[in-house]
Scaffold this active site. Structure first.
Site, PDB file in Angstrom:
ATOM      1  N   ASP A  46      37.561  44.308  49.294  1.00 14.41           N
ATOM      2  CA  ASP A  46      37.012  44.874  48.070  1.00 14.41           C
ATOM      3  C   ASP A  46      37.735  46.165  47.713  1.00 14.41           C
ATOM      4  OD1 ASP A  46      34.323  44.960  46.221  1.00 14.41           O
ATOM      5  OD2 ASP A  46      34.939  46.978  46.828  1.00 14.41           O
ATOM      6  N   TYR A  51      39.868  53.298  42.615  1.00  8.87           N
ATOM      7  CA  TYR A  51      40.212  53.757  43.956  1.00  8.87           C
ATOM      8  C   TYR A  51      41.686  54.149  44.080  1.00  8.87           C
ATOM      9  CZ  TYR A  51      35.830  51.319  45.224  1.00  8.87           C
ATOM     10  OH  TYR A  51      34.538  50.869  45.297  1.00  8.87           O
ATOM     11  N   LYS A  76      37.798  45.898  40.373  1.00  8.26           N
ATOM     12  CA  LYS A  76      36.830  46.283  39.342  1.00  8.26           C
ATOM     13  C   LYS A  76      37.533  46.986  38.184  1.00  8.26           C
ATOM     14  CE  LYS A  76      33.852  47.345  43.272  1.00  8.26           C
ATOM     15  NZ  LYS A  76      34.916  47.657  44.268  1.00  8.26           N
ATOM     16  N   HIS A 109      32.659  48.059  36.826  1.00 11.89           N
ATOM     17  CA  HIS A 109      32.321  49.026  37.866  1.00 11.89           C
ATOM     18  C   HIS A 109      30.983  49.722  37.611  1.00 11.89           C
ATOM     19  CE1 HIS A 109      34.613  51.510  41.088  1.00 11.89           C
ATOM     20  NE2 HIS A 109      33.326  51.530  41.346  1.00 11.89           N
TER      21      HIS A 109
END
Length: 287
Positions: A46, A51, A76, A109
């Protein structure tokens, strides 16, 4: 004793019930950590565009030498990229960075204005076959119902903060009524479960640690989990949850740990109060 390693989403796609989370890792650390996780046996990874580590994740998957189809990759679309065209662009960027030509699961998200337009883009990509399943993160029942009433595809997954201190029972009931699988982020409360006497006691009984007890609790509730660790031995420990079973009474005891404790933003703060990247009140640590 149940030992199912996969669950089946509402469109028939199988997802490993235990995944590996990569939040707070940069590209270099993500590549190292995901490579270690793959060696331990993880195949569900994931990540998210927010990120900033999709390249590292992609490098780890590619260099593993394991066929792409053996992995379940989730990423996401971030709140800055909501809207039909922006989501299409963000999707292509994620594919490029992950070095793949399809995603197993693509998620919104956070619930925000323009999320419905993003969902329409994701429905298009889903119909085109470049995403196997689509879903959301951090959606309340009200946000989910609004999305469902204004779209063609029911989300396959709702990824939310969920752990012994925040058990999301109302949300679980709603998602099950809609055949939406719930996936937990921060499933072990960033390690706080290690200090909980009940989980320590149960760990002593079963020869497990409190993290393993917690992950087994999630598993018996039918929840997908994506714990994060950068230590290979702990990554491996987190997979050892299938050789014991908590009793109904023990499950109820853990239910008693509910205290409505959030480690991240309430979804309403994101949607209704207009928080944006960088707006991080000190009491909320994770996005």
């Amino acid at each position: 004793m149940g030992q199912e390693l996969f669950c089946t989403l509402n469109n028939g796609i199988k997802i490993p019930v235990l995944g590996y989370g990569t939040f707070t890792m940069d590209n270099a650390s993500a590549e190292d950590a995901v490579s270690s996780a793959i060696r331990v046996g993880y195949r569900h990874i994931d990540t998210a565009s927010y990120y900033k580590n999709e390249k590292g994740v992609g490098n780890a998957v590619k260099s593993s030498g394991i066929p792409r189809e053996e992995f379940f990759l989730t990423t996401k679309v971030w709140m800055d990229d909501l809207g039909y065209d922006k989501t299409m662009t963000s999707f292509e960027e994620s594919l490029r960075d992950l070095q793949t030509d399809y995603l197993d699961l693509y998620l919104i998200h956070w619930p925000r204005p323009l999320a419905l337009e993003s969902w329409k883009a994701m429905e298009t990509l889903y119909r085109d076959g470049v995403i196997k399943a689509i879903g959301v993160c951090n959606y309340t029942p009200a946000y989910l119902e609004d999305l469902i009433q204004n779209s063609d595809v029911i989300p396959a997954v709702n990824q939310v903060e969920l752990h012994p201190g925040l058990q999301q029972n109302e949300l679980l009931r709603y998602c099950r009524s809609r055949d939406i699988h719930v996936e937990a982020w921060s499933p072990i409360m960033k390690g706080q479960v290690l200090e909980m006497p009940l989980l320590q006691e149960l760990g002593h009984k079963y020869g497990k640690n409190p993290v393993q007890i917690t992950l087994r609790w999630h598993y018996q509730r039918g929840i997908i989990v994506i714990p994060k660790s950068v230590t290979p031995s702990r990554m491996e420990d987190n997979t050892k949850i299938y050789d014991f079973e908590l009793t109904e009474g023990e499950m109820e005891q853990i239910s008693g740990l509910e205290c409505n404790k959030r480690l991240g933003f309430p979804p309403e703060h994101i949607y209704e109060k207009g928080f944006k990247p960088g707006d991080k009140p000190p009491q909320f640590a994770e996005l």
